[in-house]
Design an enzyme around this catalytic site. Sequence first.
Site, PDB file in Angstrom:
ATOM      1  N   GLU A 137      -3.435  -4.852  15.538  1.00 53.57           N
ATOM      2  CA  GLU A 137      -4.381  -5.581  14.686  1.00 53.57           C
ATOM      3  C   GLU A 137      -4.849  -6.898  15.309  1.00 53.57           C
ATOM      4  OE1 GLU A 137      -2.393  -5.524  10.877  1.00 53.57           O
ATOM      5  OE2 GLU A 137      -3.495  -3.725  10.286  1.00 53.57           O
TER       6      GLU A 137
ATOM      7  N   PHE B 134      -7.315  -7.740  17.004  1.00 55.19           N
ATOM      8  CA  PHE B 134      -8.739  -8.083  16.878  1.00 55.19           C
ATOM      9  C   PHE B 134      -9.277  -7.877  15.463  1.00 55.19           C
ATOM     10  CE2 PHE B 134      -8.509  -7.076  21.535  1.00 55.19           C
ATOM     11  CZ  PHE B 134      -8.611  -8.414  21.940  1.00 55.19           C
TER      12      PHE B 134
ATOM     13  N   GLU C 274       0.813  -1.220   0.000  1.00 54.58           N
ATOM     14  CA  GLU C 274       0.000   0.000   0.000  1.00 54.58           C
ATOM     15  C   GLU C 274       0.850   1.275   0.000  1.00 54.58           C
ATOM     16  OE1 GLU C 274      -2.921  -0.309   3.161  1.00 54.58           O
ATOM     17  OE2 GLU C 274      -4.207  -1.521   1.884  1.00 54.58           O
TER      18      GLU C 274
ATOM     19  N   CYS D 119      10.790  16.331   2.707  1.00 53.88           N
ATOM     20  CA  CYS D 119      12.163  16.587   3.168  1.00 53.88           C
ATOM     21  C   CYS D 119      12.980  17.290   2.073  1.00 53.88           C
ATOM     22  CB  CYS D 119      12.832  15.282   3.581  1.00 53.88           C
ATOM     23  SG  CYS D 119      13.413  14.306   2.184  1.00 53.88           S
TER      24      CYS D 119
ATOM     25  N   GLU E 282      -6.483  -8.091  -0.695  1.00 56.62           N
ATOM     26  CA  GLU E 282      -6.860  -8.184   0.720  1.00 56.62           C
ATOM     27  C   GLU E 282      -8.352  -7.929   0.868  1.00 56.62           C
ATOM     28  OE1 GLU E 282      -4.807  -5.628   3.456  1.00 56.62           O
ATOM     29  OE2 GLU E 282      -2.879  -5.911   2.461  1.00 56.62           O
TER      30      GLU E 282
ATOM     31  N   CYS F 247       6.364  12.890   1.264  1.00 56.45           N
ATOM     32  CA  CYS F 247       7.455  13.358   2.112  1.00 56.45           C
ATOM     33  C   CYS F 247       7.907  14.727   1.609  1.00 56.45           C
ATOM     34  CB  CYS F 247       8.606  12.356   2.046  1.00 56.45           C
ATOM     35  SG  CYS F 247      10.061  12.911   2.947  1.00 56.45           S
TER      36      CYS F 247
END
Length: 676
Positions: free
Chosen positions: A360, A362, A155, A162, A312, A160
């Site tokens: 995670e 549960f 994912e 920076c 997923e 960023c």
Amino acid sequence: MGKSIFLGFPHMIYGGDYNPDQWLHRPDILEEDIRLMKEAHVNEVSIGIFAWKALEPEEGVYNFEWLDQVFRRMEEAGINVILATPSGARPAWMDHAHPEAMRTDSMRFKALHGERHNHCYSSPYYRKKVREMNTMLAKRYKDSPALKMWHVSNEYGGECHCEYCQAAFRKWLEKKYGSIEELNRQWWTGFWSHGFNSFEEIESPSPRGEWELHGLNLDWARFVTYQTNDFMAEEIKPLKEITPDVPVTTNFMGIYPGLDYWRMKDTVDVISWDSYPTWHNDGETLAQTAMSNAFIHDVNRSLKHQPFLLMESTPSKVNWHKVNKLKRPGVNELVSMQAVAHGSDSVQYFQWRKGQGANEKFHGAVVDHYGKADTRVFQEVAHLGQSLEKLDEVVGSDTAVDVAVIFDWNNRLAIGNLQGLSNRRDYEGVVRDHYRALWEQGLNIDVIDEEEDFSSYKLVVAPMLYMVKPGVAERLRAFAKKGGTVVFTYLTGLVNENDLCFLGGFPGDGLMELAGVWAEEIDALYESDRNSMIGLEKEYELKDICEIIHLKGAKALANYGEDFYQGQPVLTLNEYGKGRCYYIAARPDYQFLADFYKKVVKELGLAKPEFDVPEGISVTVRESKEAKFYFIMNFAEKDVNLDLGSICGVDLISGQEYSGKTCLLKTGYLVLKVEK
Ligand code: GLA
Ligand code: ZN
């Protein structure tokens, strides 16, 4: 067509995330996992997703033995492996030694060690470490017969700010614009005296600084996609060098706004995505949630116009919704099959076994803390495994599509940036309403961005096509000239790709000619305000946004019923070449769209099921050379009577023949094979 995503594995892929690295102190459990996987009819595991610490416990100290053993076990059990690269999260030793690889946020705060998905995509150190790690993984497992696919990182997301990223952004801008003068023109920096003398003066957008130059905001978002994709491409390079035949995927997050997946799709071989809808929420019916999920499946299939993977999903519930509701009995099988119906060649879960600790613990998983197979969830998972084993013929099959709905990432950002109407612009909701009116009729639908080729469709629906990128107007005109039908709505053709307004009247860039209307003004409505559309068989409510349009060649089909623009056109039709263009100048209630698209689909004779689709039932069709596969799914939350009309086919799940009148039980579905 007909090609399986996994080389040499012509079956539906069934499995999901497996994290043995969290259980290395329990070899008994790792043994038990294999036994249970067989019992669940699982044929695939995605491993190593967050395993950096287990693979490189200290800088330069490697440990692959545990992974060797997992591979050995999987090979013995005949279970396929999707091997992940571990770049999604970093061990503490790395962050302590190399804090520069951690992210800086838009407020310019540097992250501390922790979480995941928080590395800088520009960091030379991290890029080097990832290249080394990926090279080692590829060299070590290249000959394993279990290795069927790469899953790079996890994912990808976020941004960023920076100094490495600022420098890369400036370089990207310089390449895009050539000169600072050109950038100033395109970003309209004369506004508030915000012009730049050199690229060095440019900073990424920040709530503490510049965020009102829309050109800057858009280019930054484009750069974030570019840089993430560049990082991903570098991850993939060693994998392709060492294992050229092993396909590569990464798990996308549906329609996540932070990355333009249309600019990333070609870097991977296979599209996959993680689907976690709020099934059984308190604001929608199951069918409505299913419709929104179908929309995202269709986005993901349309990215490459080929089967994708459901990487997923949860077998029961997640741990991060507002209310984490269990999937009701039968719902996991139904909604998993929905993915297949829309072009997925897999059903995969997060995760195989619940962890004992951390955040995670549960989250739903196939194997509960209880540890045995006699749970409702496990039994339903095993049942689905058996069902999927009956769908070999569907693997690799195509989806034939006549209609495309445009849902464009850049356009979405630009509509988000725009100030001046109200906060009820709701681009995503509007696009989905149009999609829904087609979905409910049982049509196969592509959801594409505006840079896609339109020529293979009969109908292109372009709700709120506010931003028109170069060439798009021309291609839409050519599409209509040859006989295609285009549907536009209010807020079409206002800005170019850099968010500069078109001069000379909206819809701009030559779309006025196609639409046959000139949109002079836009009225925003309060939440309780309504206008109406009159002149059709029924009267319809209008809300949110009403555009005041004038006919420039089009004819009016319906007019406004109220306000000072009463009697002026709100729905128009323009004949254009061999095709036509509808313009819907205000946001109508859903009933209008349902009726409107029924008429359009009939007029154009678009391919749809040969029978009436009752409310709450979804129908999609996949097809191979030999047969069509009708996925008929009951999301109505009750038994539904159905008349299949002239369709006669064998349900691949039950082996039973179906035709004529039948009853689809609550959460039931059919996969009817109809020979061609
Ligand atoms: C994401 C991640 C997984 C897991 C799930 C939980 O999709 O990729 O690692 O955290 O969410 O729903
Ligand atoms: Zn950075």
